[in-house]
Design a protein around this motif. Sequence first.
Motif, PDB file in Angstrom:
ATOM      1  N   LEU A 128      40.171  38.181  37.711  1.00 24.91           N
ATOM      2  CA  LEU A 128      39.912  38.578  39.093  1.00 24.91           C
ATOM      3  C   LEU A 128      38.739  37.747  39.585  1.00 24.91           C
ATOM      4  N   VAL A 129      38.996  36.954  40.625  1.00 21.05           N
ATOM      5  CA  VAL A 129      37.948  36.102  41.185  1.00 21.05           C
ATOM      6  C   VAL A 129      37.377  36.847  42.393  1.00 21.05           C
ATOM      7  N   VAL A 130      36.087  37.115  42.341  1.00 21.02           N
ATOM      8  CA  VAL A 130      35.465  38.009  43.318  1.00 21.02           C
ATOM      9  C   VAL A 130      34.473  37.219  44.170  1.00 21.02           C
ATOM     10  N   ALA A 131      34.674  37.255  45.479  1.00 22.83           N
ATOM     11  CA  ALA A 131      33.769  36.535  46.386  1.00 22.83           C
ATOM     12  C   ALA A 131      32.375  37.169  46.311  1.00 22.83           C
ATOM     13  N   PRO A 132      31.337  36.359  46.558  1.00 25.52           N
ATOM     14  CA  PRO A 132      29.959  36.844  46.375  1.00 25.52           C
ATOM     15  C   PRO A 132      29.652  38.119  47.157  1.00 25.52           C
ATOM     16  N   ARG A 133      30.221  38.229  48.345  1.00 24.08           N
ATOM     17  CA  ARG A 133      29.950  39.419  49.166  1.00 24.08           C
ATOM     18  C   ARG A 133      30.360  40.709  48.444  1.00 24.08           C
ATOM     19  N   VAL A 134      31.516  40.677  47.768  1.00 21.58           N
ATOM     20  CA  VAL A 134      32.025  41.874  47.089  1.00 21.58           C
ATOM     21  C   VAL A 134      31.270  42.117  45.778  1.00 21.58           C
ATOM     22  N   ALA A 135      30.854  41.025  45.155  1.00 19.41           N
ATOM     23  CA  ALA A 135      30.138  41.161  43.877  1.00 19.41           C
ATOM     24  C   ALA A 135      28.689  41.603  44.087  1.00 19.41           C
ATOM     25  N   GLU A 183      33.990  27.736  39.705  1.00 19.98           N
ATOM     26  CA  GLU A 183      33.733  26.420  40.296  1.00 19.98           C
ATOM     27  C   GLU A 183      34.921  25.941  41.138  1.00 19.98           C
ATOM     28  N   LEU A 184      36.133  26.299  40.688  1.00 19.80           N
ATOM     29  CA  LEU A 184      37.343  25.862  41.392  1.00 19.80           C
ATOM     30  C   LEU A 184      37.683  26.763  42.583  1.00 19.80           C
ATOM     31  N   ALA A 185      37.112  27.977  42.604  1.00 22.64           N
ATOM     32  CA  ALA A 185      37.516  28.993  43.589  1.00 22.64           C
ATOM     33  C   ALA A 185      37.182  28.564  45.012  1.00 22.64           C
ATOM     34  N   PRO A 186      37.997  29.010  45.979  1.00 22.16           N
ATOM     35  CA  PRO A 186      37.760  28.602  47.372  1.00 22.16           C
ATOM     36  C   PRO A 186      36.437  29.109  47.943  1.00 22.16           C
ATOM     37  N   THR A 187      35.899  30.217  47.406  1.00 25.21           N
ATOM     38  CA  THR A 187      34.624  30.719  47.919  1.00 25.21           C
ATOM     39  C   THR A 187      33.512  30.396  46.920  1.00 25.21           C
ATOM     40  N   PRO A 188      32.566  29.552  47.311  1.00 21.69           N
ATOM     41  CA  PRO A 188      31.491  29.193  46.388  1.00 21.69           C
ATOM     42  C   PRO A 188      30.713  30.441  45.947  1.00 21.69           C
ATOM     43  N   GLY A 189      30.258  30.414  44.706  1.00 23.63           N
ATOM     44  CA  GLY A 189      29.444  31.523  44.196  1.00 23.63           C
ATOM     45  C   GLY A 189      30.264  32.724  43.746  1.00 23.63           C
ATOM     46  N   SER A 190      31.591  32.545  43.570  1.00 19.77           N
ATOM     47  CA  SER A 190      32.441  33.663  43.130  1.00 19.77           C
ATOM     48  C   SER A 190      32.098  34.078  41.701  1.00 19.77           C
ATOM     49  N   LYS A 191      32.405  35.323  41.376  1.00 19.35           N
ATOM     50  CA  LYS A 191      32.270  35.850  40.008  1.00 19.35           C
ATOM     51  C   LYS A 191      33.671  36.077  39.455  1.00 19.35           C
ATOM     52  N   VAL A 192      33.776  36.133  38.129  1.00 18.63           N
ATOM     53  CA  VAL A 192      35.094  36.256  37.499  1.00 18.63           C
ATOM     54  C   VAL A 192      35.096  37.431  36.526  1.00 18.63           C
ATOM     55  N   PHE A 193      36.021  38.380  36.745  1.00 21.69           N
ATOM     56  CA  PHE A 193      36.174  39.550  35.871  1.00 21.69           C
ATOM     57  C   PHE A 193      37.520  39.391  35.150  1.00 21.69           C
ATOM     58  N   PHE A 194      37.495  39.318  33.828  1.00 24.11           N
ATOM     59  CA  PHE A 194      38.743  39.083  33.091  1.00 24.11           C
ATOM     60  C   PHE A 194      39.491  40.375  32.786  1.00 24.11           C
ATOM     61  N   GLY A 195      40.806  40.245  32.610  1.00 23.77           N
ATOM     62  CA  GLY A 195      41.665  41.341  32.172  1.00 23.77           C
ATOM     63  C   GLY A 195      42.717  40.801  31.218  1.00 23.77           C
ATOM     64  N   SER A 196      43.617  41.688  30.807  1.00 23.54           N
ATOM     65  CA  SER A 196      44.618  41.281  29.812  1.00 23.54           C
ATOM     66  C   SER A 196      45.839  40.606  30.435  1.00 23.54           C
ATOM     67  N   GLY A 197      45.985  40.727  31.743  1.00 18.25           N
ATOM     68  CA  GLY A 197      47.149  40.134  32.406  1.00 18.25           C
ATOM     69  C   GLY A 197      47.086  40.433  33.886  1.00 18.25           C
ATOM     70  N   GLY A 198      48.182  40.183  34.585  1.00 22.82           N
ATOM     71  CA  GLY A 198      48.189  40.329  36.037  1.00 22.82           C
ATOM     72  C   GLY A 198      48.002  41.760  36.495  1.00 22.82           C
ATOM     73  N   GLY A 199      48.819  42.673  35.954  1.00 22.69           N
ATOM     74  CA  GLY A 199      48.751  44.068  36.381  1.00 22.69           C
ATOM     75  C   GLY A 199      47.369  44.664  36.156  1.00 22.69           C
ATOM     76  N   ASP A 200      46.773  44.233  35.079  1.00 21.75           N
ATOM     77  CA  ASP A 200      45.437  44.674  34.731  1.00 21.75           C
ATOM     78  C   ASP A 200      44.411  44.311  35.811  1.00 21.75           C
ATOM     79  N   VAL A 201      44.486  43.081  36.301  1.00 25.46           N
ATOM     80  CA  VAL A 201      43.493  42.687  37.302  1.00 25.46           C
ATOM     81  C   VAL A 201      43.852  43.213  38.695  1.00 25.46           C
ATOM     82  N   ILE A 202      45.124  43.532  38.915  1.00 27.77           N
ATOM     83  CA  ILE A 202      45.486  44.208  40.175  1.00 27.77           C
ATOM     84  C   ILE A 202      44.789  45.573  40.212  1.00 27.77           C
ATOM     85  N   ASP A 203      44.911  46.322  39.118  1.00 22.87           N
ATOM     86  CA  ASP A 203      44.259  47.637  39.087  1.00 22.87           C
ATOM     87  C   ASP A 203      42.743  47.489  39.219  1.00 22.87           C
TER      88      ASP A 203
END
Length: 421
Positions: free
Chosen positions: A273-280, A95-115
Motif C-alpha cells: 500500500l503506497v500512502v501519500a504523505p498527507r494520509v501518512a 521513489e517511483l510513486a507519483p506522489t513524492p514522500g510516499s510511505k509503503v505498508f506491506f501486506g501478503s497480497g492484493g486483498g490484504d492491502v485493500i483491507d
Amino acid sequence: MSAQPKHALWHPFADMGAVDGDRMVITRGAGSYVWDDGGRRYFDATASLWYANFGHGRPEITEAVTKQLQALDSYNLFGYNANEPAIELADRVAELAPTPGSKVFFGSGGGDVIDTAVKLARAYFAQTGRPEKVHVIGRTQGYHGTHGFGTAVGGIPANAAGVGPQPPEFSHVPFDDAGALEAEIQRVGADQVAAFFCEPVIGAGGVLLPPDGYIEAVAEICRRHDVLFVADCVIAAWGRLGTWFGIDRWPVQPDMITTAKGITGGTIPLGALVVAPRVAEPFFTGTPGAPIFRHGATYAGHPVACAAGLATLDIYERDGLIPRGRELEKPLADAVSGVNDHPLVKEVRAGLGFLAAVELTAEVMDADPGAPVKLQRACRDEGVIVRNLGRGIAVSPPLVAAEPELDLLATALPKALDRLR
Ligand code: PLP
C-alpha cells in the motif's frame, strides 16, 4: 451417482463438481510459456493471474530468493523489527510513486492491502478529527479481492452473494460515470465518506476501460469533497498499463495506491500500500508518541518476498519492460480484434494497456451461461491459456511476449469460437 474429486485441493472460483477431467496441472514455465503434466506447451496469455509480467523462470529471481533464504529466511516487521530487503524495497517503491514522500505498508497480497487501505482511510479521518467519515464508495464491476472489505467494495454482485449481509457503509456507482460519484457523495454526505476505490482499468470485472477524462474527473471530485482517492493498481501497476503504477498514466495524485501481483512478477506473494504523505502524516509526526496504526499481517514485508521484489524491479529496469505495456497495447488490440465480427462476439475491449477482453453475445450467454468456460477450454486446446470472466474471456500476456505469441492468440481465438457453435 455422484463422485468426489480425486484430490482434496479446493480451487478458488471453481465448480468442484466439474474439476476432474478439466484440471490443468502446470508443472513448468519459461518466458511466455508454461507446460502441463502431460508435457503440453501453452502460451500463457493471462500471465497466470495478470501477474507474470516478466514471464516465467527468470534465474535472477531464483538467485535473489536463494541468497535471501540462506542469509535470513524469515523475519517479521512488527513493532520495531525490520529486515533489509523490506527497507530497501519500500524506499524504491516510494521513489517511483507519483506522489513524492510516499510511505509503503506491506501486506501478503492484493486483498490484504485493500483491507489495509479501507482501515487506514478511516484511521486517517479519525486521527484528523473526522471519525464519522467511514463510508466507502466502489464501482459497479469493480474487483478488489475477496477479503472482507474487498468483497464489500467490489461491484460484482455474484462475489458478495450468499455469504451474509454486506456492511452498510459501502455503496457503488456506475463504473463509467464520474457524475454519479459526485451525486453519491452528496447523497451520503461528504462528511460521512472516507474513500473512493478505483481500478484505472477494471480487470476481473471484464477489462472495462475508463471513458476519456473519467480518471481526472473522479480524482478532482474526491479532492473537492475531501474523499480519499484510492487507486487499486493490483493489476494496473508494473507495466500492465505501460507505467510503474498504472494510475500514473493520468495526471492525478492518488491518496493511496494498492498493488501486489507484478511487484514480484507473482513469484512470491507480496502486496504493498503506497500512502501519500498527507494520509501518512498523522502517524509520522516525527516525535515519539505518534498515533499507532494497529494493523499488520504476519508475512507483511517478508524478507524473501521483498528480495524477490527487488530482483523484479531490477528486471523491469534492466529489460525496459515497463513501457512495453503501452507499446504492445496496439499489437494486442490488433490480435484480438480479428474476432470483432465473429457472430458469437458482442464486443472486443482493448487498446489501453496490455490487456483485453472478448465478450460473447447475449444470445450465446442466454443459451449457455457456461460458454465462457467452454471458450477458455477451447483456447486451451489450441495451446493458448485465456481466462473466462463473466460474459467472455480476458487476456493479459507477459510483457516479454512478442509478435509470434500474439499471432498464436490471434489464430487460436477464432478457431476456439468456431468450436462453440
Ligand atoms: N484488486 C484488484 C484490482 C485485483 O485484480 C485483485 C486480484 O485479482 C485484488 C485486488 C486482490 O488481490 P489478491 O488476489 O492478491 O488478494
